[in-house]
Design an enzyme around this catalytic site. Structure first.
Site, PDB file in Angstrom:
ATOM      1  N   TYR A 262       0.856  -1.195   0.000  1.00 35.20           N
ATOM      2  CA  TYR A 262       0.000   0.000   0.000  1.00 35.20           C
ATOM      3  C   TYR A 262       0.886   1.237   0.000  1.00 35.20           C
ATOM      4  O   TYR A 262       1.971   1.244   0.591  1.00 35.20           O
ATOM      5  CB  TYR A 262      -0.915  -0.038   1.240  1.00 35.20           C
ATOM      6  CG  TYR A 262      -1.886   1.117   1.318  1.00 35.20           C
ATOM      7  CD1 TYR A 262      -2.691   1.455   0.236  1.00 35.20           C
ATOM      8  CD2 TYR A 262      -2.018   1.865   2.494  1.00 35.20           C
ATOM      9  CE1 TYR A 262      -3.578   2.515   0.311  1.00 35.20           C
ATOM     10  CE2 TYR A 262      -2.908   2.929   2.578  1.00 35.20           C
ATOM     11  CZ  TYR A 262      -3.680   3.254   1.480  1.00 35.20           C
ATOM     12  OH  TYR A 262      -4.553   4.308   1.551  1.00 35.20           O
ATOM     13  N   TYR A 272      -3.205   5.357   8.904  1.00 33.35           N
ATOM     14  CA  TYR A 272      -2.709   3.998   8.614  1.00 33.35           C
ATOM     15  C   TYR A 272      -1.538   3.766   9.566  1.00 33.35           C
ATOM     16  O   TYR A 272      -0.375   3.865   9.196  1.00 33.35           O
ATOM     17  CB  TYR A 272      -2.268   3.910   7.153  1.00 33.35           C
ATOM     18  CG  TYR A 272      -2.047   2.500   6.634  1.00 33.35           C
ATOM     19  CD1 TYR A 272      -3.123   1.679   6.311  1.00 33.35           C
ATOM     20  CD2 TYR A 272      -0.760   1.998   6.437  1.00 33.35           C
ATOM     21  CE1 TYR A 272      -2.927   0.407   5.814  1.00 33.35           C
ATOM     22  CE2 TYR A 272      -0.550   0.726   5.941  1.00 33.35           C
ATOM     23  CZ  TYR A 272      -1.633  -0.064   5.637  1.00 33.35           C
ATOM     24  OH  TYR A 272      -1.429  -1.333   5.132  1.00 33.35           O
TER      25      TYR A 272
HETATM   26  N1  LIG Z   1      -8.028  -3.167   1.215  1.00 31.47           N
HETATM   27  C1  LIG Z   1      -7.174  -2.208   0.861  1.00 31.47           C
HETATM   28  O1  LIG Z   1      -7.544  -1.029   0.726  1.00 31.47           O
HETATM   29  C2  LIG Z   1      -5.721  -2.566   0.585  1.00 31.47           C
HETATM   30  C3  LIG Z   1      -4.926  -1.653  -0.115  1.00 31.47           C
HETATM   31  C4  LIG Z   1      -3.582  -1.992  -0.387  1.00 31.47           C
HETATM   32  C5  LIG Z   1      -3.098  -3.210   0.045  1.00 31.47           C
HETATM   33  N2  LIG Z   1      -3.912  -4.089   0.731  1.00 31.47           N
HETATM   34  C6  LIG Z   1      -3.330  -5.359   1.170  1.00 31.47           C
HETATM   35  O2  LIG Z   1      -4.011  -6.435   0.568  1.00 31.47           O
HETATM   36  C7  LIG Z   1      -3.773  -7.602   1.362  1.00 31.47           C
HETATM   37  C8  LIG Z   1      -5.089  -8.315   1.582  1.00 31.47           C
HETATM   38  O3  LIG Z   1      -5.931  -7.532   2.406  1.00 31.47           O
HETATM   39  P1  LIG Z   1      -7.439  -7.167   2.057  1.00 31.47           P
HETATM   40  O4  LIG Z   1      -7.580  -5.705   2.250  1.00 31.47           O
HETATM   41  O5  LIG Z   1      -7.833  -7.770   0.774  1.00 31.47           O
HETATM   42  O6  LIG Z   1      -8.257  -7.790   3.284  1.00 31.47           O
HETATM   43  P2  LIG Z   1      -8.702  -9.264   3.637  1.00 31.47           P
HETATM   44  O7  LIG Z   1      -9.416  -9.158   4.943  1.00 31.47           O
HETATM   45  O8  LIG Z   1      -9.443  -9.902   2.514  1.00 31.47           O
HETATM   46  O9  LIG Z   1      -7.336 -10.062   3.759  1.00 31.47           O
HETATM   47  C9  LIG Z   1      -6.534 -10.096   4.890  1.00 31.47           C
HETATM   48  C10 LIG Z   1      -6.400 -11.546   5.279  1.00 31.47           C
HETATM   49  O10 LIG Z   1      -5.315 -11.714   6.192  1.00 31.47           O
HETATM   50  C11 LIG Z   1      -5.673 -12.805   7.010  1.00 31.47           C
HETATM   51  N3  LIG Z   1      -4.773 -12.841   8.149  1.00 31.47           N
HETATM   52  C12 LIG Z   1      -4.581 -11.910   9.124  1.00 31.47           C
HETATM   53  N4  LIG Z   1      -3.630 -12.324   9.983  1.00 31.47           N
HETATM   54  C13 LIG Z   1      -3.202 -13.533   9.542  1.00 31.47           C
HETATM   55  C14 LIG Z   1      -2.234 -14.459   9.999  1.00 31.47           C
HETATM   56  N5  LIG Z   1      -1.532 -14.244  11.108  1.00 31.47           N
HETATM   57  N6  LIG Z   1      -2.054 -15.608   9.312  1.00 31.47           N
HETATM   58  C15 LIG Z   1      -2.770 -15.854   8.190  1.00 31.47           C
HETATM   59  N7  LIG Z   1      -3.701 -15.008   7.693  1.00 31.47           N
HETATM   60  C16 LIG Z   1      -3.908 -13.862   8.374  1.00 31.47           C
HETATM   61  C17 LIG Z   1      -7.130 -12.514   7.346  1.00 31.47           C
HETATM   62  O11 LIG Z   1      -7.798 -13.650   7.862  1.00 31.47           O
HETATM   63  C18 LIG Z   1      -7.652 -12.098   5.981  1.00 31.47           C
HETATM   64  O12 LIG Z   1      -8.131 -13.230   5.270  1.00 31.47           O
HETATM   65  C19 LIG Z   1      -3.110  -7.119   2.650  1.00 31.47           C
HETATM   66  O13 LIG Z   1      -1.714  -7.284   2.546  1.00 31.47           O
HETATM   67  C20 LIG Z   1      -3.446  -5.640   2.650  1.00 31.47           C
HETATM   68  O14 LIG Z   1      -2.547  -4.863   3.411  1.00 31.47           O
HETATM   69  C21 LIG Z   1      -5.216  -3.789   0.992  1.00 31.47           C
END
Ligand SMILES: NC(=O)c1ccc[n+]([C@@H]2O[C@H](COP(=O)([O-])OP(=O)(O)OC[C@H]3O[C@@H](n4cnc5c(N)ncnc54)[C@H](O)[C@@H]3O)[C@@H](O)[C@H]2O)c1
Length: 383
Positions: A262, A272
């Site tokens: 991000y 954040y």
């Molecule tokens: N949503 C946004 O705006 C955004 C923007 C940029 C990057 N991201 C990144 O995208 C990635 C996915 O996130 P998302 O936003 O799609 O949300 P999401 O909730 O779909 O995914 C996060 C996942 O991480 C899992 N998780 C948390 N701790 C864990 C652990 N210890 N072991 C295994 N799994 C674990 C959760 O159960 C969840 O399924 C992350 O790296 C997030 O930082 C998200």
């Protein structure tokens, strides 16, 4: 040991996914020597329809032309119905995707794009979220969002319980071992999951890290405790190092890995917090170093996608995600909603042979927001 999610799910043969705004085939189309069978698109593409509706409903000011463009891009529809393009063909490849626990996040969208391109999908789901995810899947709650562009449903060959903050069973503290959310599950540390995947499948070609956690994310960095900061780094950055470390020995040469980062890694995004910005900076730096090491060791490519804001479960925990989505719509070069599928499509490209020379890169999929130097909707500029 993880329960199989395959039970009760309709078996499908995934077909090659053509990423092109000009995709429109009948069921027997032959392209460039590939005997592709792709279902007719048009209005059967649920992603396309959803994209258009959600964009238009959310932003009534969006022109109908904008809506049409997004819909076409997602459905592959073309004005003239001509079929041509470069195929993203992942048939015969197996992907392990860590961080899928519902159908809202980037991990799910990436799984779908890879499945649409023909890859076999196995996932790692955070132990406390496993039960509800498997139950929802079994009961058909995700059936509509499992639908692929060819009309079939994404199949997940196996779901493994995973907690990516623990590398080996020796690392797991007693209170976690005895925690009822972990009861009934075993072999969920990173090392054990890699061993289980090796026993069950032999090897993988694609590793996706789509997980993050920062227990103090709502605190500013100045207020973040050492414990909270290190927890964010452990769950959101080192977890990728550990996954690659343990999966590399079973990754086929020429394979690829992807993580999600991000923009807060390189620009200040107040809100954040909790060390999450630091964790993303580490993840991006590690992407470069690991690209070198995994490239030399196993011909494996390592890239990260810097994604724009999406209202996933994890993002909602931060608290201001809807505002970030609106901010992006108002200020990004491309004034449209960012769809998780667009990140999925980019991931499919990056892990495919089409990106065979791309490694160590941070690839932005954010409607171009990262390129902006100031907010054009700022009230200061209006005077
Ligand atoms: N949503 C946004 O705006 C955004 C923007 C940029 C990057 N991201 C990144 O995208 C990635 C996915 O996130 P998302 O936003 O799609 O949300 P999401 O909730 O779909 O995914 C996060 C996942 O991480 C899992 N998780 C948390 N701790 C864990 C652990 N210890 N072991 C295994 N799994 C674990 C959760 O159960 C969840 O399924 C992350 O790296 C997030 O930082 C998200």
């Amino acid at each position: 040991m993880g329960a199989s999610a395959a039970a009760g799910l309709q078996a499908v043969v995934a077909r090659p996914y053509i990423i092109s705004p000009t995709r429109m085939f009948t069921s027997t189309t032959t392209i460039s020597g590939f005997n592709l069978k792709v279902a007719k698109q048009g209005l059967t593409n649920s992603s396309g329809i959803f994209s258009r509706q959600s964009l238009c409903e959310r932003y009534p000011s969006a022109s109908s032309k904008n809506c049409r463009v997004v819909t076409r891009a997602m459905s592959g529809e073309t004005e003239k119905g001509t079929a041509y393009g470069l195929p993203i063909d992942l048939r015969g490849k197996r992907a392990f995707i860590a961080g899928v626990a519902d159908d809202n996040g980037y991990g799910w969208a990436i799984a779908k794009a890879l499945a649409a391109a023909g890859a076999e999908i196995i996932v790692g789901t955070w132990v406390p979220a496993l039960n509800i995810f498997e139950t929802s899947l079994r009961r058909g709650k995700f059936d509509e969002s499992r639908r692929l562009p060819n009309g079939s449903l994404m199949e997940i060959s196996k779901i493994y319980p995973l907690d990516a903050i623990y590398d080996t069973p020796e690392d797991v503290p007693e209170d976690v071992k005895t925690n009822k959310r972990y009861a009934g599950c075993s072999n969920w540390t990173v090392k054990e999951v890699a061993e289980s995947v090796k026993n069950d499948f032999g090897s993988i070609d694609i590793l996706v890290h789509s997980l993050a956690n920062g227990p103090e994310v709502t605190k500013s960095l100045l207020e973040t405790s050492r414990r909270g900061y290190l927890a964010a780094i452990s769950a959101s950055s080192y977890s990728f190092v550990s996954l690659l470390q343990h999966f590399l020995p079973i990754m086929n040469s020429g394979g690829a890995s992807i993580s999600l980062t991000y923009i807060a890694s390189e620009r200040t995004i107040p809100g954040y917090g909790g060390g999450m910005s630091s964790a993303k900076a580490a993840l991006e730096s590690d992407t470069r170093v690991l690209a070198f090491e995994a490239g030399r060791k196993g011909q494996i490519r390592v890239n990260t996608i810097s994604a724009g804001p999406l209202g996933s479960r994890a993002a909602k925990a931060i608290g201001f995600i809807e505002k970030m989505i609106d901010y992006s719509y108002s200020n990004a070069p491309l004034q449209k909603e960012l769809l998780a599928d667009e990140v999925g499509n980019t991931a499919a490209f990056l892990v495919s042979p089409l990106a065979s020379a791309v490694t160590g890169s941070v690839v932005y999929v954010d409607n171009g927001l990262n390129t902006m130097g100031f907010a054009i909707d700022s009230s200061t500029l209006a005077t």
